[in-house]
Structure formats: C-alpha cells, structure tokens
Design an enzyme around this catalytic site. Structure first.
Site, PDB file in Angstrom:
ATOM      1  N   ASP A 107       0.886  -1.352   0.007  1.00 30.82           N
ATOM      2  CA  ASP A 107       0.071  -0.124  -0.223  1.00 30.82           C
ATOM      3  C   ASP A 107       1.125   1.282   0.009  1.00 30.82           C
ATOM      4  O   ASP A 107       0.894   2.076   0.679  1.00 30.82           O
ATOM      5  CB  ASP A 107      -1.014   0.237   1.252  1.00 30.82           C
ATOM      6  CG  ASP A 107      -1.829   1.263   1.559  1.00 30.82           C
ATOM      7  OD1 ASP A 107      -2.213   1.963   0.513  1.00 30.82           O
ATOM      8  OD2 ASP A 107      -2.757   1.146   2.126  1.00 30.82           O
ATOM      9  N   SER A 207      -3.970   8.666   6.693  1.00 31.12           N
ATOM     10  CA  SER A 207      -3.061   7.298   6.323  1.00 31.12           C
ATOM     11  C   SER A 207      -1.505   8.366   5.391  1.00 31.12           C
ATOM     12  O   SER A 207      -2.779   8.178   4.828  1.00 31.12           O
ATOM     13  CB  SER A 207      -4.297   6.575   4.926  1.00 31.12           C
ATOM     14  OG  SER A 207      -5.081   5.875   6.061  1.00 31.12           O
ATOM     15  N   GLY A 208      -1.081   7.362   5.126  1.00 26.46           N
ATOM     16  CA  GLY A 208      -0.079   7.520   3.573  1.00 26.46           C
ATOM     17  C   GLY A 208       0.770   8.234   4.780  1.00 26.46           C
ATOM     18  O   GLY A 208       2.368   9.022   4.336  1.00 26.46           O
TER      19      GLY A 208
END
Length: 256
Positions: A107, A207-208
């Site tokens: 991911d 996220s990220g």
C-alpha cells in the site's frame, strides 16, 4: 518491474477483506513545523498525509486515490499560513505495481508534483538513503497526521498531531485475538499501536503519513479496524529494501 512480474507477484498474494481506518488517537499537537517533510494531501478536501522525499516526489499510501493537491509547510489547516505554505498540484500518481485494494499489501504510492517544492525553514525533504531495519516488537515509534482524534467525530484535526505507538509482533498481530489472518499481516507490513496500557493509534485521515522509528522512515500508515482498539492496532506499509529500490527507480525515470 515488468507487467508480467507485477501480475505474478499480485496473483500469489492472499485475498482478504480488511476494514480501513487511519487517525491520531491520544496524541498531542506537534511543535509548529517541527516535521517539515509532512505533506497534507487533498482531493477536494483534506484526505491523507504524505512524506516529501524529493523536491518533486511525495510518498503516501496507494489507497489515497484522486489526490489533486499537495500542501507543504502546513501546521493548521484553517489558519492563513501563506508565509510558510506551498500548494502544488499532482502531475502523476504512481501506485506500487503490486498493490491490491483487497489484501492491502504494498500500500504505497508516489506522487509526482507539477513543479519542485522549494526547500525552506518549514518545508524540507526526508531523505531516504537506505532502508530502515525492521523494528523489533516493543519498539516505540512515532506517527503523525491530521486525521480524526476519536471514533465519534467525522472531521479531521485542524492541527498536525503525533503519538508514539509500540511495534507488535507479527505473529501476535495475526493471532485470533487480533486480526485473525483477516487480513494477513505479511512481512511487508508492520503492526503498531497500544503498549498494552495506554491507547495510541492512527485513524481516518492519517493514511499515507509516516511511521518513524529511531528517526528513520520505516513505513506509511495503511489501515486498521476502527481506531484506538488495543487488539486492532494500526498496520503500516513497511518500506523494505525492495520497496526502496522501487521508489528510487520510479523517481529516476525520465520524463515521467
């Protein structure tokens, strides 16, 4: 990586169906611009975090789709920070060739900016010179982002937050009491959350963003199950040596 090899490595991965969730739980506001490599990513509104690793490249999570703008030098989303803030558009999205939205392996995504970011006191690169060693269970690491701060609100934090999370043994994270192999926590993922006493986690909107262990970028925030549950810790895409080779190869590609 060729299309055939990318296809093969994706096909052999187990397909499972995890839930998403990534925010700072029980964290604190960071000192302004103390993490100058942090990027706030927007679709039409703030959506994810990222890490500036090159003047023209940001590393984030592959599931952060439709990112249109990258904001650098941000502390407060709402405040007028014209003196410190840079707003750049995204020229190209490059998700990892073996990312699968069902099993969440690989991911990772690179965003190429429309023009180079300017290095300033509030905007700096995080240089990825070599892959970080996998942190042992019990290691304390830091996560940061503008994500939600609890499960009961639907808005992101206005200011950049951080919290220390504790790395959890992969076998334990796959055990019936934890994720029960749904999804399978692979060697390309790192589990980190509560130390068994206090709650610490990422959540929606983080996220990220980076997982930093001993000052090294070890991973990026990928997914979780709700937020702040001791036996459902956050899961991070591990930036292994192989992943770093993909990152460097992608950034060195001509005219991308």
């Amino acid at each position: 990586m060729s299309c055939l090899s990318a296809f093969i490595c994706c096909v052999i991965l187990l397909v499972v169906n995890p839930g998403h969730g990534s925010e700072i739980i029980n964290g604190k506001e960071v000192k302004k611009h103390s993490l100058p490599f942090m990027a706030l990513l927007e679709t039409k509104t703030p959506a994810c975090g990222g890490v500036l690793i090159d003047p023209k490249w940001v590393l984030t999570a592959a599931h952060c789709t439709d990112i249109q703008k990258v904001l650098l030098g941000v502390h407060s989303i709402k405040e007028n920070e014209k003196a410190s803030r840079q707003v750049l558009t995204v020229k190209r999205h490059v998700p990892h060739p073996c990312y699968d939205q069902n099993d969440k392996v690989n991911d990772l995504m690179l965003l190429k900016l429309s023009k180079p970011a300017k290095q300033t006191d509030t905007v700096k690169m995080f240089k990825l010179n070599k892959a970080a060693k996998e942190p042992a269970a019990g290691t304390s690491c830091m996560v940061a982002g503008w994500g939600k701060t609890n499960n009961n609100i639907n808005r992101m934090s206005d200011v950049l937050m951080s919290v220390n999370v504790t790395v959890i043994d992969r076998a334990k994270c796959n055990s019936p009491d934890y994720y029960n192999l749904n999804p399978v926590i692979t060697s390309r993922m790192i589990c980190a959350g509560s130390d068994g006493k206090s709650i610490a986690d990422t959540c929606h909107g983080d996220s990220g963003g980076p997982l930093l262990c001993n000052g090294e970028l070890v991973g990026v925030t990928s997914f979780g199950r709700r937020c702040g549950e001791k036996k459902k810790p956050g899961v991070y895409a591990y930036v292994t040596e192989k992943q770093l080779k993909w990152i460097k190869k992608t950034m060195s590609g001509a005219d991308m």
